[in-house]
Write an enzyme that holds these catalytic residues in place. Sequence first.
Site, PDB file in Angstrom:
ATOM      1  N   SER A  49       0.829  -1.203   0.000  1.00 45.09           N
ATOM      2  CA  SER A  49       0.000   0.000   0.000  1.00 45.09           C
ATOM      3  C   SER A  49       0.868   1.260   0.000  1.00 45.09           C
ATOM      4  O   SER A  49       1.599   1.508  -0.940  1.00 45.09           O
ATOM      5  CB  SER A  49      -0.963  -0.036   1.190  1.00 45.09           C
ATOM      6  OG  SER A  49      -1.917   0.978   1.097  1.00 45.09           O
ATOM      7  N   ASP A  51      -6.204  -3.808  -2.106  1.00 48.75           N
ATOM      8  CA  ASP A  51      -5.067  -3.454  -1.263  1.00 48.75           C
ATOM      9  C   ASP A  51      -4.355  -4.694  -0.733  1.00 48.75           C
ATOM     10  O   ASP A  51      -4.985  -5.606  -0.188  1.00 48.75           O
ATOM     11  CB  ASP A  51      -5.560  -2.603  -0.079  1.00 48.75           C
ATOM     12  CG  ASP A  51      -4.430  -1.901   0.637  1.00 48.75           C
ATOM     13  OD1 ASP A  51      -3.492  -2.579   1.056  1.00 48.75           O
ATOM     14  OD2 ASP A  51      -4.496  -0.669   0.777  1.00 48.75           O
TER      15      ASP A  51
END
Length: 815
Positions: free
Chosen positions: A525, A658
Site C-alpha cells: 500500500s 489493497d
Amino acid sequence: MFGRLCRTVFNSVFTNPYTVSDVPVMDYVNNIPLQRSSDGLLVLYRMGNDCHCILSPLPNSQKTLRVFNISTEMDALSAFQSLSKQLQPFLQTGGRARSREVLQLILDTIRDHPDWTSAHVAVTNGLTECFRHNALLSDVNTQVGSDGLTPLLLACQTGDLATVRELLGCGAKAEVGAANGETVFHYAVCSGNLPLLQVLMGIGRGVGLDVVSVAGETALHVACRLGREDVARELILLGARRDICSSLGWPIHISLKNNQLGCMRVLLEEPGGLCLDGPADNTNNWLHCQLQAKDPKYSGTPLHWVKTVEAVRYLTERPSEVEARSRSGDTPLHVMVMRGRISCALALLAAGAEANAAGHHGDTPLHIAMRLDNLSLIKALMVFGAEIDQPNEIGETPGLLAARCSTGANREILISFLHCAGISRCLPTGIVTLSSQSPPIRPTPPVKASPGIGFEDFIAVSAVVGSLSRGFDTVDSAPKPRGARVLCLDGGGMRGLVLIQLLLAVEKAAGCPAKDLFDWIAGTSTGAILALGIAREKSLVYLRALYFRMKDLVFQGSRPYDSAPLDRFLREEFGENTHMTDIQTPRVLLTGVLADRHPAELHLFRNYDPPNTGHEPHYCPLTPFKPVTQPSDQLIWMAARSSGAAPTYFRQMGRFLDGGLLANNPTLDALTEIHEVNKALRVEGKMDLVVPPAIVLSLGTGKPPQEKVCGVDVYRPTGPIDVVRTVFGARELGRMLVDCCTESEARMVDRARAWCEMISVDYHRLSPQLTADVMLDEVQDAMLIDMLWDTQMYIYKQKDNIKRIAESLLRYAPP
C-alpha cells in the site's frame, strides 16, 4: 395645547422640509407669490406660517410638486435663490426632473454636496439628457471639493457607461485626475464595469492607465486590492503593466497582502504586458520577474507575503525561490513562523524550505518558534530537521531558548524532548552542563601541547611505516560478508510519513541514500508507493513533501474517494508508460490481492521474472482465470495503485485490492520470495547468483494506543437495552475484524523475528508508539505533525540502535 406643542416640535425636528410632495394647484391660486424664478418654473408662496416652493404647474394640471416647506421667510428666500439656479438646467431640459422621485433625488444630492455643480448632480442621478444644457456643458471638466472630482471621474466611480459616453461626447477630458492622483481608470476599477474600461482605453490610448496615485496604487493595484480578478485580467489585456513597484509594492504583493488569490493567478498566468527585465514575449522572463519581485519596504518576494497554504502551494509549484532573503536576511519560512502561520510554514517545509536557515541576527526559524513558545511550530520544524543546537550570532541555541522561554505544559514537553535528544547539545557555546541548582560549568581551556614529536607520535609513525613495509595488499584483506539487505515497508495510508521519517534517520546514520542501502525492497500500500519512489531515485525529503501535497489532492470529499485524482497523481510521479522492469536495482516487491476469485490470493508485483517454484496451485479453479500480467508488461503506477486499493477508501484497481488485506507487514512474504528465488537459481545451477538474506529492516507505520472495548457480542436482542448492546458490539466487532486483517505489529513481528533468528538473519524492527490513532486518510496538519513528533522522539531514543543498523547495512554493501 400640549398635544399641539408636541406635534410642532416633532414636525420641526423629524420632518424633512425638503421632502418633495404632491400638492393641489387650487391651494395656491388665490395666493400672491413671494418670488418667481427668472424662467418662471419655481414659485415661492406664503401659506399660513410656512413658505412653500412649488413647481409652476403645467397647463390644465390639477396637481404640482412642492419642493420645500420652510417656516422662516428669510431661510425660504435664501433656499429659493439657490435652488432656482441649481434646478434650472434639470427643469428646462426634460420631463424626468418633474417627477417626484427624480426631483427628490436631485434635492438630496444638492443638500448632501453643496459644493457640487449641476453636472456632478446630473452624473450622480443618471440624467444624461441634461448634458445638452449649456450650464452643464460649462462645468463638464470642473473639479469640486477636496477630492477634486470631475463629472467624468464621478461617472466612472458609479460605473455608468451611458453617462461616461455622453460626457466624453461633450468634451470631458479623461486625463484630468483627482486631487489624490487617481485617474478615470482607478475609479472605473472600483465600479467593476469591463466595457467602461474598454471605452476609456479607446480615448487617448489609455492615458492614466499606469499612473500611480498619491496612495501608491495604479489601477491594477486597486483591482488586486479589491479582488476584482476579471477587472485585473481586462486591465492586463488592455496593456496595464504588472511590474510597476510603488511605495506599496508590486500588484502581486497587494493581492497576496489582501489574500486575493484569484488576482495573484491572473498576474502570473495571463500573458501580455511588459517586465522590468525585458519584453513579455518570453514567458519565463515575465513569470520569473513576478515571482522574484521584491517590495520596497522589506525587500520581500511574494512568498514572504503569503497568508494561506493555497498561495504557498501555488507559488512553490512555480519557479519561486523558497530561500529568497528579505532586507533583514529572513526567508519566507522565518516570516511564516513569526506570524504564527503553521499551515503556511508546513507547506514551505514540504516544498523544500531549509529549516536551519540563519536569518536576522543568525536566528533560525526554530529560534523564533522557541521565543514565541509555539509548540505546533516547534514540532513542525523539528520533524523537518531543524537543529536544536544551532547557535545564533550571540551563541543562543533553540534548546536554551526552550529552557528559558517555554512555560506550562509546553515546557514539560520540550524539556522531556531536550533530555531525550541530549541536553548538552542545547547549551550555548562552551557550556557543558545545565543544572537548576548550580550555575553552568564551563570547560577548562585545553593546555597547549609543546611543539615537537612525542613518544605517542613516534609509535604512530612506526605503525604506519610497518604497514607500508608489509605492502598494501594486507589492508582490508578480509573478504566482505556476502548477503542480501532487505527493507520491508508496512501499509498505513498517510502514516507512510512515519516510514519516511525512520528512513531519513537510517539514511543520515549511514551517510548514503536509502536506495544504495538495500538489495530488496518490499512494500504494501503506502509502503509500495515509497518502495517505488526509492527505487526511482526520489529523495526521501522529496517523498515527504510529496505526501503533504498528495493528501489534499487525493483525500477530497468523503469516503469512498474518487480514484481519478490518485490515478492522475501516480501517473505524474512514476510516468505514464514506465514498466516495472525499467527498475534495474534494487529488486522491488509489492503486495496486492487478486480479488477476482474466492478465496482471494496474494499477488506480488515484481521488477524481475517470478521464480519457477514448481509448486502446485493453491486452489483448483472451477473456471480458468485470466493470466496475470508479467513484470515487463506491468506499469509502475498501476502496480502502486493496485497495492493501495484499500476497500471503502478507493475503488478496486481492475481485479486487485489493497495488499494490506493479506500482507500489511510484508516481511515474511519478502523472505519467502527471496528463498524461492534462491531455490530456483540453485535448480538452474546458477550458484554464483544465490545471495541469501543477511539483514532485514522492517519499518512500521506506528502503533496506535490500545483502547478498552466494552463488548463485541452480537446476538438476537430481547429488549431495548439488548438492541443498543448489539449495535455497539457489531461496530466494535467490525473494527476488530479490520484490525485483525491488517495487523502488522505484535505476533506478526514476533513471527518474523523468530523466522529470521532460525535462519541466522539479522532482524530489526522500527515502529514508534503513537499517542493517538491516526487514520489512513488523515489530512489535518496538526494530527500529522503530532504523529511525526512521536516518531522523532522515538528516533532519538533509538539513535544507538539506528546507528548499529546503519553499520550493519554498510557492512553487507557489495564491494
